[in-house]
Each structure stands twice: as structure tokens, then as C-alpha cells.
Design a protein around this motif. Sequence first.
Motif, mmCIF file in Angstrom:
data_model
loop_
_atom_site.group_PDB
_atom_site.id
_atom_site.type_symbol
_atom_site.label_atom_id
_atom_site.label_comp_id
_atom_site.label_asym_id
_atom_site.label_seq_id
_atom_site.Cartn_x
_atom_site.Cartn_y
_atom_site.Cartn_z
ATOM 1 N N ARG A 1 0.832 -1.201 0.000
ATOM 2 C CA ARG A 1 0.000 0.000 0.000
ATOM 3 C C ARG A 1 0.868 1.253 0.000
ATOM 4 O O ARG A 1 2.059 1.203 0.295
ATOM 5 N N PHE A 2 0.238 2.368 -0.321
ATOM 6 C CA PHE A 2 0.884 3.670 -0.205
ATOM 7 C C PHE A 2 0.922 4.074 1.269
ATOM 8 O O PHE A 2 0.067 3.690 2.062
ATOM 9 N N GLY A 3 1.903 4.879 1.619
ATOM 10 C CA GLY A 3 1.895 5.515 2.918
ATOM 11 C C GLY A 3 0.990 6.731 2.893
ATOM 12 O O GLY A 3 0.583 7.213 1.839
ATOM 13 N N GLU A 4 0.675 7.230 4.083
ATOM 14 C CA GLU A 4 -0.102 8.460 4.226
ATOM 15 C C GLU A 4 0.827 9.568 4.733
ATOM 16 O O GLU A 4 1.760 9.290 5.498
ATOM 17 N N PRO A 5 0.587 10.822 4.354
ATOM 18 C CA PRO A 5 1.455 11.896 4.822
ATOM 19 C C PRO A 5 1.616 11.947 6.336
ATOM 20 O O PRO A 5 2.708 12.212 6.843
ATOM 21 N N HIS A 6 0.539 11.642 7.076
ATOM 22 C CA HIS A 6 0.635 11.710 8.532
ATOM 23 C C HIS A 6 1.568 10.631 9.080
ATOM 24 O O HIS A 6 2.125 10.791 10.173
ATOM 25 N N GLU A 7 1.776 9.549 8.328
ATOM 26 C CA GLU A 7 2.679 8.497 8.787
ATOM 27 C C GLU A 7 4.139 8.938 8.657
ATOM 28 O O GLU A 7 4.981 8.606 9.505
ATOM 29 N N VAL A 8 4.437 9.685 7.612
ATOM 30 C CA VAL A 8 5.774 10.281 7.489
ATOM 31 C C VAL A 8 5.962 11.329 8.581
ATOM 32 O O VAL A 8 7.004 11.411 9.227
ATOM 33 N N ALA A 9 4.921 12.131 8.814
ATOM 34 C CA ALA A 9 4.991 13.176 9.837
ATOM 35 C C ALA A 9 5.243 12.582 11.222
ATOM 36 O O ALA A 9 5.963 13.186 12.033
ATOM 37 N N SER A 10 4.687 11.418 11.499
ATOM 38 C CA SER A 10 4.892 10.782 12.806
ATOM 39 C C SER A 10 6.362 10.470 13.036
ATOM 40 O O SER A 10 6.873 10.607 14.160
ATOM 41 N N ALA A 11 7.055 10.054 11.992
ATOM 42 C CA ALA A 11 8.491 9.771 12.110
ATOM 43 C C ALA A 11 9.267 11.046 12.398
ATOM 44 O O ALA A 11 10.216 11.049 13.196
ATOM 45 N N VAL A 12 8.863 12.140 11.768
ATOM 46 C CA VAL A 12 9.531 13.423 11.993
ATOM 47 C C VAL A 12 9.310 13.887 13.428
ATOM 48 O O VAL A 12 10.244 14.350 14.099
ATOM 49 N N VAL A 13 8.080 13.771 13.923
ATOM 50 C CA VAL A 13 7.772 14.180 15.294
ATOM 51 C C VAL A 13 8.623 13.379 16.280
ATOM 52 O O VAL A 13 9.174 13.930 17.243
ATOM 53 N N PHE A 14 8.757 12.083 16.049
ATOM 54 C CA PHE A 14 9.595 11.259 16.916
ATOM 55 C C PHE A 14 11.039 11.751 16.915
ATOM 56 O O PHE A 14 11.652 11.932 17.973
ATOM 57 N N LEU A 15 11.598 11.992 15.730
ATOM 58 C CA LEU A 15 12.990 12.433 15.643
ATOM 59 C C LEU A 15 13.177 13.821 16.252
ATOM 60 O O LEU A 15 14.280 14.162 16.693
ATOM 61 N N ALA A 16 12.118 14.613 16.282
ATOM 62 C CA ALA A 16 12.188 15.947 16.881
ATOM 63 C C ALA A 16 12.093 15.907 18.399
ATOM 64 O O ALA A 16 12.388 16.906 19.064
ATOM 65 N N SER A 17 11.705 14.774 18.943
ATOM 66 C CA SER A 17 11.404 14.678 20.369
ATOM 67 C C SER A 17 12.604 14.248 21.194
ATOM 68 O O SER A 17 13.627 13.791 20.682
#
Length: 246
Positions: free
Chosen positions: A211-227
Motif C-alpha cells: 500500500r501507499f503511505g499516508e502523509p501523517h505516517e511520514v509526519a509521525s516519524a519526523v515528530v519522533f525524531l524531533a522529540s
Amino acid sequence: MIDLKGKRALVTGGARGIGAAIALALAENGADVAFTYQHASGKADAVAKSIAAKGRRGLAIQADSADPQAITRAVDEAVAALGGIDILVNNAAVGLNGMIADIELDAYQTLMDVNVRGPVLFAKAVIPHLPKGGRIISIGSGLAERVPFPGVTAYAMSKSALLSFTRGLSRELGPQGITVNLVLPGSTDTDANPADGPAADFQRGMSSLGRFGEPHEVASAVVFLASAAANVITGAILAVDGGAIA
């Protein structure tokens, strides 16, 4: 929920697609967010209003990531509005399809200016403002690691440059307590590459999840790395691609 309260972020190319999802996810988790856009002023206004609706400061800054002066101005505006920058997300990018033998020089130059020089210049302008614990997170592409079909060589090359950029910059900024990481999305359902597009079935077939990913799934990875949960993660390459480059 990850706690980013008190953090100030700048997201490049944040008016739509993955960039908009990142800007909104950072705000959802407590960060104030400035973001750049080039042409999509209506979408930029909508994202800024959505950030404000979450109780965070949101600022849309018109800036062409191919223009060095616009990059410096955008960083200055973000710092002035937010009082500083803790997180830079290098997301702005352009695509270029076609065989190398057929590529036009102007299109190639724009690709490199936005996808390679842009992240470098944004980082250069932001670094003096980043405190200990600061973050630089770039958005690359799974094509940086694997090019499974012809016609995307130049684009893949521009994204592979972010591998060395991330690893090298993590060495430079590590002594200051600043982390630098790279997220590699796979096929993600956006206006630029919709999950019901003409090449969608082929792309789904390359992923482990089908399946395709969703933009919010990429964003979740960014939020984690920012934390703070990612305090000792730096120079890392995180694929968010459903297993396409497994």
C-alpha cells in the motif's frame, strides 16, 4: 502524545502534502511552526489557520527554495516571529522525470538548487540559532537507496545527496548537542503521487505492505525524531516506505 511544548519549528515546503502534514503534526504535539511555501498561498493560509486552531503560533512565509536570498529571509522571519528555531525540517523539493539523455539543463539546475542546495542553505542559516538539543531533519526519498526503474535518475541522485549531507552534518553538529537525521518516504498518497494514479499499482507492488503511505505516517516519524525520545539518534536514515527498500 509527544511533548514538543516550547519548541519552535521551521518546515520548508509546508503548504501541502507531506510538508503540511509535518507542520500540523508538530503543532499538534505542542510546537510553534513557521513554514515556507512558493505558490500555494491558499493552502498555506489554511495550514496556518489549522496550526492556530491547535493553540500554537503558525506563520506562512512565501519563499522560493531555489533562491538563496529568499532562504535567508525566510529564516530571519521565522526567528523574529517565533523567537528562535529549535527544529528545522528540510522538506521542500521538486521532481524531475525523464531519461538523462533527454534532460534539459534548466530543469536539472532547478532540481539541484531546490533539492540539494536548498537544504544546505537552510541549515547554514538556521545553525547559528539552534540551541543544544536542536534538530535538523531532512525528507529524502526511498529512491536515494534504490532506483528500481528508469526515468528518475536525476531525481534519485538529488535525494541521495542528502545521505552524505545528513551523515556529515551530524558529525559537525554533534559536539553542540544537535542531531541531524533523514527520513526516506516511499510512495505516499499526495497530490503529486496519488494512490489512485496511473502508476500506483506498480508502486504498491514494490512495497512489503502492498500500500501507499499516508502523509501523517511520514509526519509521525519526523515528530519522533524531533522529540526527546530521539536524543541519541543522529546521522540516521529512517525509511518510512512500507518495506519498499527492504
